[in-house]
Design an enzyme around this catalytic site. Structure first.
Site, PDB file in Angstrom:
ATOM      1  N   LYS A  29       3.154   0.770  11.676  1.00  0.00           N
ATOM      2  CA  LYS A  29       1.982   1.659  11.744  1.00  0.00           C
ATOM      3  C   LYS A  29       0.674   0.878  11.588  1.00  0.00           C
ATOM      4  CE  LYS A  29       3.382   4.314   8.313  1.00  0.00           C
ATOM      5  NZ  LYS A  29       4.733   3.853   7.962  1.00  0.00           N
ATOM      6  N   ARG A 149       3.294  -8.301  -1.331  1.00  0.00           N
ATOM      7  CA  ARG A 149       3.433  -6.907  -1.770  1.00  0.00           C
ATOM      8  C   ARG A 149       4.722  -6.732  -2.559  1.00  0.00           C
ATOM      9  NH1 ARG A 149       2.257  -2.398   2.798  1.00  0.00           N
ATOM     10  NH2 ARG A 149       3.725  -1.241   1.484  1.00  0.00           N
ATOM     11  N   ARG A 161      12.290   3.697  -0.721  1.00  0.00           N
ATOM     12  CA  ARG A 161      11.239   4.163   0.193  1.00  0.00           C
ATOM     13  C   ARG A 161      11.839   4.735   1.479  1.00  0.00           C
ATOM     14  NH1 ARG A 161       8.503  -1.276   0.300  1.00  0.00           N
ATOM     15  NH2 ARG A 161       7.150  -0.540   1.963  1.00  0.00           N
TER      16      ARG A 161
HETATM   17  P1  ADP Z   1       4.800   1.555   3.993  1.00  0.00           P
HETATM   18  O1  ADP Z   1       4.629   2.629   5.031  1.00  0.00           O
HETATM   19  O2  ADP Z   1       5.003   0.221   4.562  1.00  0.00           O
HETATM   20  O3  ADP Z   1       5.782   1.915   2.927  1.00  0.00           O
HETATM   21  P2  ADP Z   1       2.158   2.118   2.911  1.00  0.00           P
HETATM   22  O4  ADP Z   1       1.193   1.009   2.745  1.00  0.00           O
HETATM   23  O5  ADP Z   1       1.840   3.173   3.911  1.00  0.00           O
HETATM   24  O6  ADP Z   1       3.494   1.383   3.188  1.00  0.00           O
HETATM   25  O7  ADP Z   1       2.391   2.842   1.500  1.00  0.00           O
HETATM   26  C1  ADP Z   1       2.739   2.145   0.346  1.00  0.00           C
HETATM   27  C2  ADP Z   1       3.072   3.122  -0.782  1.00  0.00           C
HETATM   28  O8  ADP Z   1       1.911   3.910  -1.104  1.00  0.00           O
HETATM   29  C3  ADP Z   1       4.166   4.140  -0.466  1.00  0.00           C
HETATM   30  O9  ADP Z   1       5.457   3.630  -0.703  1.00  0.00           O
HETATM   31  C4  ADP Z   1       3.800   5.271  -1.447  1.00  0.00           C
HETATM   32  O10 ADP Z   1       4.222   4.963  -2.766  1.00  0.00           O
HETATM   33  C5  ADP Z   1       2.281   5.245  -1.456  1.00  0.00           C
HETATM   34  N1  ADP Z   1       1.733   6.167  -0.446  1.00  0.00           N
HETATM   35  C6  ADP Z   1       1.113   5.814   0.722  1.00  0.00           C
HETATM   36  N2  ADP Z   1       0.751   6.917   1.413  1.00  0.00           N
HETATM   37  C7  ADP Z   1       1.154   7.975   0.673  1.00  0.00           C
HETATM   38  C8  ADP Z   1       1.094   9.389   0.861  1.00  0.00           C
HETATM   39  N3  ADP Z   1       0.550   9.935   1.957  1.00  0.00           N
HETATM   40  N4  ADP Z   1       1.597  10.189  -0.108  1.00  0.00           N
HETATM   41  C9  ADP Z   1       2.128   9.670  -1.213  1.00  0.00           C
HETATM   42  N5  ADP Z   1       2.254   8.359  -1.445  1.00  0.00           N
HETATM   43  C10 ADP Z   1       1.764   7.512  -0.520  1.00  0.00           C
END
Ligand code: ADP
Length: 208
Positions: A29, A149, A161
């Site tokens: 993404k 990370r 996740r």
């Molecule tokens: P990825 O999609 O690679 O897991 P992101 O950078 O989008 O990584 O998100 C990292 C973390 O941030 C997620 O595992 C979650 O804990 C939190 N997070 C991100 N977006 C949301 C959301 N919309 N709602 C709740 N938690 C979120």
């Protein structure tokens, strides 16, 4: 005369291009969002990035978010929704938004619809990057080595996740399918080919 003015005005405010870029962790993404933002001049709102900025800055929000992110859990909806809205509010007249990592639950999807409705606009479409789980695990571990990370370095956190995605996030597809706004895109292959598929899907939607 007044009608003509209203028509032009309404056209202007409803013609935003608002994309939800969707997909499991590691589906690409962030990579694709950066390319889409450049091509379509959109505002990129990545909830993951905003959380990480807050964690680095050691804000109260960052401390709270970290306690969930480190375990591979979602940050609670009310926190995430409030944060997303205040970030979006900073942009008064954008060509559109690209939502990356949001919505991740049905409740977030509902809140987003309501928020955009309040701005006289709506989601144009959800583009969902499809990648199988073996490939996701591989990509995330690789990213963990380069990015530092923490949530990408522990196989148990990665698995959590993916499980949270399947259980809580994947149902958001239904939400947009019901509105005829869902489009799945193969997320395995060359970055530029995937980007081309995303652009084709956007242009097919925008040009009817
Ligand atoms: P990825 O999609 O690679 O897991 P992101 O950078 O989008 O990584 O998100 C990292 C973390 O941030 C997620 O595992 C979650 O804990 C939190 N997070 C991100 N977006 C949301 C959301 N919309 N709602 C709740 N938690 C979120």
């Amino acid at each position: 005369m007044q009608e003509a003015f209203l028509f032009i005005f309404t056209r202007k405010i409803t013609s935003m291009l608002n994309i939800v870029l969707f997909g499991p962790p590691g589906s690409g993404k962030g990579t694709q969002a950066a390319k889409l933002v450049e091509k379509y001049q959109l505002i990129h709102l990545s909830t993951g990035d905003i959380f990480r900025t807050n964690i680095k800055g050691e804000t109260e929000l960052g401390k709270l978010a970290k306690s969930y992110i480190d375990k591979g859990q979602l940050v609670p909806d009310e926190v995430t929704i409030g944060m997303l809205q205040s970030e979006a509010d900073k942009h008064t007249n954008p060509a559109g938004f690209i939502f990356d990592g949001f919505p991740r639950t049905i409740q977030q999807a509902e809140a987003l619809d309501k928020y955009l409705n309040g701005r006289n606009t709506s989601i144009t479409m959800m583009l969902s990057l499809e990648v199988n789980e073996d490939e996701l695990r591989k990509r995330l571990l690789l990213r963990g080595k380069d990015s530092g990370r923490a949530d990408d370095q522990d196989p148990a956190v990665i698995q959590n996740r993916i499980d949270v995605y399947n259980r809580d996030t994947a149902p958001a597809k239904e939400f947009y399918t019901k509105q005829n706004k869902y489009k799945g895109i193969n997320g395995v292959g060359a970055i530029d080919d995937i980007f081309q598929s995303l652009c084709n899907a956007i242009e097919a939607r925008v040009n009817g």
